[in-house]
Design a protein around this motif. Structure first.
Motif, PDB file in Angstrom:
ATOM      1  N   LEU A   1      -9.012 -13.691   9.811  1.00 58.24           N
ATOM      2  CA  LEU A   1      -8.677 -14.948  10.482  1.00 58.24           C
ATOM      3  C   LEU A   1      -7.881 -14.707  11.765  1.00 58.24           C
ATOM      4  N   CYS A   2      -7.076 -13.652  11.768  1.00 55.56           N
ATOM      5  CA  CYS A   2      -6.269 -13.324  12.958  1.00 55.56           C
ATOM      6  C   CYS A   2      -6.352 -11.816  13.193  1.00 55.56           C
ATOM      7  N   PRO A   3      -7.346 -11.353  13.931  1.00 53.76           N
ATOM      8  CA  PRO A   3      -7.573  -9.908  14.134  1.00 53.76           C
ATOM      9  C   PRO A   3      -6.472  -9.188  14.896  1.00 53.76           C
ATOM     10  N   THR A   4      -5.499  -9.914  15.453  1.00 51.73           N
ATOM     11  CA  THR A   4      -4.412  -9.266  16.202  1.00 51.73           C
ATOM     12  C   THR A   4      -3.120  -9.168  15.395  1.00 51.73           C
ATOM     13  N   LEU A   5      -3.197  -9.411  14.106  1.00 49.04           N
ATOM     14  CA  LEU A   5      -2.015  -9.402  13.250  1.00 49.04           C
ATOM     15  C   LEU A   5      -1.657  -7.952  12.894  1.00 49.04           C
ATOM     16  N   HIS A   6      -0.980  -7.260  13.815  1.00 48.13           N
ATOM     17  CA  HIS A   6      -0.758  -5.820  13.637  1.00 48.13           C
ATOM     18  C   HIS A   6       0.106  -5.492  12.429  1.00 48.13           C
ATOM     19  N   ASP A   7       1.100  -6.348  12.103  1.00 44.94           N
ATOM     20  CA  ASP A   7       1.918  -6.077  10.926  1.00 44.94           C
ATOM     21  C   ASP A   7       1.094  -6.117   9.647  1.00 44.94           C
ATOM     22  N   ALA A   8       0.071  -6.977   9.632  1.00 48.57           N
ATOM     23  CA  ALA A   8      -0.791  -7.047   8.448  1.00 48.57           C
ATOM     24  C   ALA A   8      -1.574  -5.757   8.288  1.00 48.57           C
ATOM     25  N   PHE A   9      -2.096  -5.217   9.390  1.00 49.69           N
ATOM     26  CA  PHE A   9      -2.834  -3.952   9.307  1.00 49.69           C
ATOM     27  C   PHE A   9      -1.897  -2.827   8.843  1.00 49.69           C
ATOM     28  N   TYR A  10      -0.667  -2.845   9.347  1.00 48.78           N
ATOM     29  CA  TYR A  10       0.309  -1.813   8.987  1.00 48.78           C
ATOM     30  C   TYR A  10       0.636  -1.857   7.499  1.00 48.78           C
ATOM     31  N   ASN A  11       1.002  -3.043   6.997  1.00 50.24           N
ATOM     32  CA  ASN A  11       1.376  -3.156   5.588  1.00 50.24           C
ATOM     33  C   ASN A  11       0.174  -3.011   4.662  1.00 50.24           C
ATOM     34  N   TRP A  12      -0.982  -3.414   5.154  1.00 41.21           N
ATOM     35  CA  TRP A  12      -2.215  -3.206   4.395  1.00 41.21           C
ATOM     36  C   TRP A  12      -2.439  -1.697   4.205  1.00 41.21           C
ATOM     37  N   ALA A  13      -2.226  -0.934   5.256  1.00 37.62           N
ATOM     38  CA  ALA A  13      -2.383   0.520   5.161  1.00 37.62           C
ATOM     39  C   ALA A  13      -1.402   1.109   4.154  1.00 37.62           C
ATOM     40  N   ILE A  14      -0.190   0.568   4.106  1.00 31.20           N
ATOM     41  CA  ILE A  14       0.795   1.051   3.139  1.00 31.20           C
ATOM     42  C   ILE A  14       0.320   0.766   1.716  1.00 31.20           C
ATOM     43  N   ALA A  15      -0.200  -0.434   1.501  1.00 31.79           N
ATOM     44  CA  ALA A  15      -0.697  -0.790   0.168  1.00 31.79           C
ATOM     45  C   ALA A  15      -1.854   0.116  -0.243  1.00 31.79           C
ATOM     46  N   ILE A  16      -2.748   0.377   0.686  1.00 28.14           N
ATOM     47  CA  ILE A  16      -3.880   1.266   0.390  1.00 28.14           C
ATOM     48  C   ILE A  16      -3.382   2.672   0.071  1.00 28.14           C
ATOM     49  N   SER A  17      -2.390   3.148   0.827  1.00 30.87           N
ATOM     50  CA  SER A  17      -1.830   4.475   0.590  1.00 30.87           C
ATOM     51  C   SER A  17      -1.224   4.569  -0.809  1.00 30.87           C
ATOM     52  N   ASP A  18      -0.528   3.503  -1.221  1.00 30.06           N
ATOM     53  CA  ASP A  18       0.054   3.495  -2.559  1.00 30.06           C
ATOM     54  C   ASP A  18      -1.025   3.548  -3.632  1.00 30.06           C
ATOM     55  N   ARG A  19      -2.127   2.873  -3.373  1.00 26.38           N
ATOM     56  CA  ARG A  19      -3.237   2.929  -4.324  1.00 26.38           C
ATOM     57  C   ARG A  19      -3.839   4.335  -4.354  1.00 26.38           C
ATOM     58  N   ALA A  20      -3.972   4.935  -3.182  1.00 32.19           N
ATOM     59  CA  ALA A  20      -4.574   6.264  -3.109  1.00 32.19           C
ATOM     60  C   ALA A  20      -3.753   7.284  -3.900  1.00 32.19           C
ATOM     61  N   LYS A  21      -2.430   7.155  -3.836  1.00 27.29           N
ATOM     62  CA  LYS A  21      -1.570   8.102  -4.543  1.00 27.29           C
ATOM     63  C   LYS A  21      -1.794   8.060  -6.050  1.00 27.29           C
ATOM     64  N   MET A  22      -2.208   6.895  -6.538  1.00 23.09           N
ATOM     65  CA  MET A  22      -2.418   6.747  -7.982  1.00 23.09           C
ATOM     66  C   MET A  22      -3.756   7.311  -8.436  1.00 23.09           C
ATOM     67  N   HIS A  23      -4.591   7.738  -7.478  1.00 22.93           N
ATOM     68  CA  HIS A  23      -5.921   8.246  -7.827  1.00 22.93           C
ATOM     69  C   HIS A  23      -6.049   9.753  -7.633  1.00 22.93           C
ATOM     70  N   GLY A  24      -4.917  10.424  -7.411  1.00 26.68           N
ATOM     71  CA  GLY A  24      -4.935  11.878  -7.345  1.00 26.68           C
ATOM     72  C   GLY A  24      -5.795  12.436  -6.228  1.00 26.68           C
TER      73      GLY A  24
END
Length: 510
Positions: A213-236
């Motif tokens: 809805l808002c492609p310029t929402l840089h904080d959302a991309f940043y925190n989204w990346a953090i959430a994905i990273s946390d998920r990745a850590k749980m998958h070894g």
């Protein structure tokens, strides 16, 4: 030298692992899972854990090193929000209060009806029910966690209500994603219903919708990346983890494209690449590691005292050196393993000088201290003009040895095989040649250092040091070598400017 806290874990195999400083989830120093202290096993490969970047420099070092940035710069919410809650993932010591969540809410809950159709709002309601159920089922591990979760549940209900009125309210979607992400940290370690992964996956869906809805929402991309990273850590080290790390790097890239002036995002991007490099094939690994190095270096150049990125750069260079030794491969065009080890030690020493009380850096320094060119921080060769003649004919420029310590960049003049200008190092000086001139740049006199493309310089990678007494031009053997000199000079000056010169002097004198 890995951090032993919940920091984002970035393993580089045998690389030194640095501990992250309190910071946002995907930030700081190269994060790696903590392993048995390498300092206790000198015969084994060093493992330095990466340190994650954090928005709060005062966060405890045992906390997670990833922070969730709230979207302060985003456009005003369509739900008449006056202020967005700032939900940070600062190493466990989160600054999250009821006031932060509630200040954005209006008391006028009975607003005019939504302009969207009944079908649209019903669809939104159905989509939100699963997420609401997840948040409501989190209980918290202790009394503080339970109290915190009640606040998060209340906030989630308000965001759900806002989205039922306006399904295109990207602010509500973004903030609800933060609530889900914060709730994931509130889940008990042994909880299976809901699981941390379920909450993070739902948060990722909200971030996805918000950025559509808002492609310029840089904080959302940043925190989204953090959430994905946390998920990745749980998958070894699985294929699924590889895909998640790749997605995280893409979101960090997007965040940096939208907000280039973010050292935290660059640092976390480097950490994600470092983690990805441990999963991919050997053929792809080197390219990814070099990209990670460039991200850490870019973060440091945005913020010279960003000790997490400085430390993480040291750990990734160490890992690169370890790989070189284990594979036995040497490329004449690239730095040798000894040079990589020495460079790694420089960054780790600088991080320790900037934050001497941080145990992660202290432990890492013990592992790499002997790799420094003591009693100096750095030494090597640069092509230099005669003293007092900035632009002589190319034939007059000579490739000579230089060393850098806490006081100055000093040229070494050799006469009859005797070193005569090493007074700073404490070595014997040849009394018969003390009048021999040598280039010396005192650290307090430096104004700036930069690469130089001056066409009057001899071939090579030009270096310009702007001082209070004028400019000093030198030429490095390669652009890669130049990067090392630029970083070392900037770091030593930054340490001087922060009043930590004595700490650095103690490191290289011991």
């Amino acid at each position: 030298m890995p951090e032993t806290t919940e920091e984002s874990e970035f393993h580089n195999g045998h690389q030194p692992q640095a501990e992250p400083e309190p910071e946002s989830k995907a930030e700081s120093q190269p994060e790696s899972k903590t392993e048995p202290g390498p300092e206790n096993k000198p015969e084994e490969a060093l493992t330095l854990e990466p340190v994650v970047t954090c928005a709060d420099p005062n966060t405890k070092e045992e906390d997670k090193e990833s922070s969730i940035q709230s979207n302060d710069a985003a456009k005003p919410s369509s739900t008449d929000q006056n202020a967005r809650p700032q939900l940070r993932k600062d190493e466990g010591n989160r600054t999250f209060t009821m006031r932060e969540l509630l200040t954005e809410f209006k008391s006028d809950e009975e607003e005019a009806g939504s302009p969207y159709s009944r079908e649209s709002t019903q669809s939104q309601s159905n989509q939100n029910s699963a997420a609401m159920e997840l948040v409501s089922s989190v209980t918290g591990a202790d009394e503080e966690g339970q109290s915190r979760q009640r606040v998060l549940v209340y906030a989630a209900k308000r965001y759900a209500a806002a989205l039922e009125k306006n399904p295109e309210d990207f602010d509500a979607l973004y903030n609800w994603a933060l609530v889900l992400q914060e709730s994931a940290d509130n889940v008990s370690p042994d909880s299976t219903s809901p699981s941390k992964d379920d909450l993070l996956e739902e948060a990722c869906k909200k971030y996805d919708n918000a950025t559509r809805l808002c492609p310029t929402l840089h904080d959302a991309f940043y925190n989204w990346a953090i959430a994905i990273s946390d998920r990745a850590k749980m998958h070894g080290r699985t294929k699924e983890a590889e895909e998640l790390w790749e997605q995280a790097t893409k979101n960090y890239e997007k965040a940096v494209q939208l907000n280039w002036n973010s050292p935290q995002a660059l640092n976390n991007w480097g950490l994600a690449l470092q983690e990805l490099s441990a999963i991919v094939s050997a053929r792809e690994k080197q390219k990814i590691v070099k990209t990670a190095i460039s991200k850490f270096r870019a973060a440091i150049r945005l913020q010279f005292d960003f000790h997490r990125a400085i430390y993480n750069l040291g750990t990734v260079l160490y890992a690169l050196a370890e790989d070189s030794v284990q594979t036995g491969t040497t490329n004449p065009k690239e730095m040798s393993s000894n040079e990589l080890y020495s460079q790694s030690a420089i960054y780790i020493a600088a991080a320790h000088a900037l934050k001497p009380n941080y145990s992660v850096y202290s432990s890492a320094l013990k592992l790499v201290h002997s790799m420094l060119p003591l009693p100096h921080l750095k030494d090597g060769y640069l092509t230099a003009p005669p003293v007092g003649n900035t632009f002589p004919p190319h034939s007059d420029w000579k490739r000579t040895e230089f060393f850098l310590n806490q006081e100055a960049l000093q040229q070494v003049i050799k006469v009859e095989q005797k070193q005569v200008s090493r007074s700073l190092s404490g070595r014997i000086v040849d009394a018969g040649n003390t009048d021999k001139k040598a280039i010396r740049v005192d650290i307090p006199d430096i104004i700036s250092v930069s690469a130089s493309a001056d066409l009057t310089l001899p071939p090579g990678a030009g270096l310009c040091i702007n001082t209070t007494s004028g400019q000093v031009f030198l030429v490095a053997d390669s652009w890669e070598s130049l990067d090392g000199w630029l970083d070392a000079l900037r770091l030593v000056y930054t340490i001087y400017a922060r009043g930590k010169t004595d700490v650095l002097a103690g490191i290289i004198a011991s």
